[in-house]
Design an enzyme around this catalytic site. Structure first.
Site, mmCIF file in Angstrom:
data_model
loop_
_atom_site.group_PDB
_atom_site.id
_atom_site.type_symbol
_atom_site.label_atom_id
_atom_site.label_comp_id
_atom_site.label_asym_id
_atom_site.label_seq_id
_atom_site.Cartn_x
_atom_site.Cartn_y
_atom_site.Cartn_z
ATOM 1 N N LYS A 28 0.842 -1.206 0.000
ATOM 2 C CA LYS A 28 0.000 0.000 0.000
ATOM 3 C C LYS A 28 0.871 1.249 0.000
ATOM 4 C CE LYS A 28 0.624 1.768 4.331
ATOM 5 N NZ LYS A 28 1.615 2.823 4.397
ATOM 6 N N ASP A 155 -2.909 -1.340 9.720
ATOM 7 C CA ASP A 155 -3.023 -1.345 8.255
ATOM 8 C C ASP A 155 -3.602 -2.647 7.707
ATOM 9 O OD1 ASP A 155 -1.806 1.156 8.062
ATOM 10 O OD2 ASP A 155 0.191 0.327 7.783
#
Ligand code: C5P
Length: 317
Positions: A28, A155
């Protein structure tokens, strides 16, 4: 009526359980990262726009008598494979939560650098949840997996989801960003060494206490509007990261990386999450390849790779 061969001859379920499960999971970047105050629980309140890009790790889970982890690729030899590893923590959590024995032989193929600001460890944990869920036939809904994911790390729920998503809370509350189907082109400049995320957060706090105004990101509304316009020039002006100044303070060499991206005519360049990976926006695939080549030629990173986003989160392949 039960046929006599129902029990004896149907072998598919057994074979199905025995087959290895391979899961691919992306890295990401944060297109926007607003860091709020330090909370009493030690986390910072965030408003972030996560974006999954096409740099993938792979987790394979096979039946086993215990829970084991092996790995190859990025960070092999330096990443600890004991119970502190997020992959094993995720697998154990799923086992406890579903009442299954934590039996799996897990193998990790890493391309996402460790401590790179790309959530590689979180990605592997998300992949482990999806892989063990399939191996053990626990069949949890994605929302349910995301809840478990939040227990492993802030996350991790995003890496289960993928795409482009708004993250709030400590980052663990994610909701997809509804944007038109569009592929963005990026270049990741991967540094030689990693940066510790908690250390960068501490530097953010230290700088704020010292009166250094690092908050640049504000609310993500402008960026969300830019995503809908599908124009990289427009998006370029809205990328922002409140952790960038802290990452640069800890790693002054990143200034040269960002400058090299500018020299290579990238539309924009920012530090990815807590760094040290820097991410550059390109107009198209050719532009991205050219930027990557220039960054490598300038010697400002270990590796530059052109990637695209958004891509899906952890998926069985
Ligand atoms: O959630 P995760 O375990 O990945 O976070 C690692 C560390 O990063 C936390 O222990 C905390 O120090 C820091 N962090 C933070 N605020 C967040 C997310 C992470 O301060 N929103």
């Amino acid at each position: 009526m039960t046929e006599p061969w129902d029990e004896a001859e149907i072998e598919r379920p057994r074979l199905g359980r025995a087959a290895p499960v391979r899961v691919r999971v992306p890295a990401k970047i944060n297109l926007h990262l607003q860091v709020g105050d330090l909370r009493p629980d030690g986390y910072h309140e965030l408003a972030t726009v996560y974006h999954a890009v096409s740099l993938f790790d792979e987790v394979t889970a096979r039946p086993g008598d215990t829970l084991t982890l092996t790995m190859e690729g990025e960070g092999a030899g330096s990443l600890s494979l004991d119970e502190s590893n997020l992959v094993l923590r995720a697998a154990r959590l799923l086992a406890v939560h579903t009442g299954r024995p934590a039996h799996a032989r897990i193998h990790l193929r890493k391309h996402i650098p460790i401590a790179g600001g790309l959530a590689g460890g979180s990605a592997d944990a998300a992949a482990a949840l999806v892989a063990c869920d399939a191996l053990w036939n626990t069949g949890l809904a994605r929302d349910h997996l995301a809840e478990l994911a939040a227990e492993v790390g802030s996350d991790v729920p995003f890496l289960v989801l993928g795409g482009t998503a708004l993250g709030t809370g400590r980052g663990e509350r994610v909701s997809p960003v509804l944007a038109p189907n569009h592929t963005w082109h990026w270049v990741l400049a991967i540094a030689d060494d990693g940066l510790s995320t908690p250390e960068v957060y501490r530097e953010v706090d230290r700088r704020r206490a010292a009166g250094l105004a690092d908050a640049v990101a504000g609310e993500p509304d402008t960026l969300l509007a830019a995503l809908r316009q599908r124009d990289p020039e427009v998006l370029a002006a809205t990328l922002a990261n409140d952790m960038q100044a802290a990452a640069l303070a800890l790693r002054p060499d990143l200034a040269a990386t960002l400058a090299a991206g500018e020299d290579a005519d990238a539309l924009a360049g920012i530090v990815s999450g807590s760094g040290p990976t820097c991410v550059f926006l390109a107009a198209d695939a050719r532009h991205a390849a050219a930027i990557a080549a220039e960054l490598e030629a300038a010697g400002v990173c270990r590796l530059a790779c052109a990637v695209t986003g958004p891509v899906p989160g952890a998926r069985v392949v």
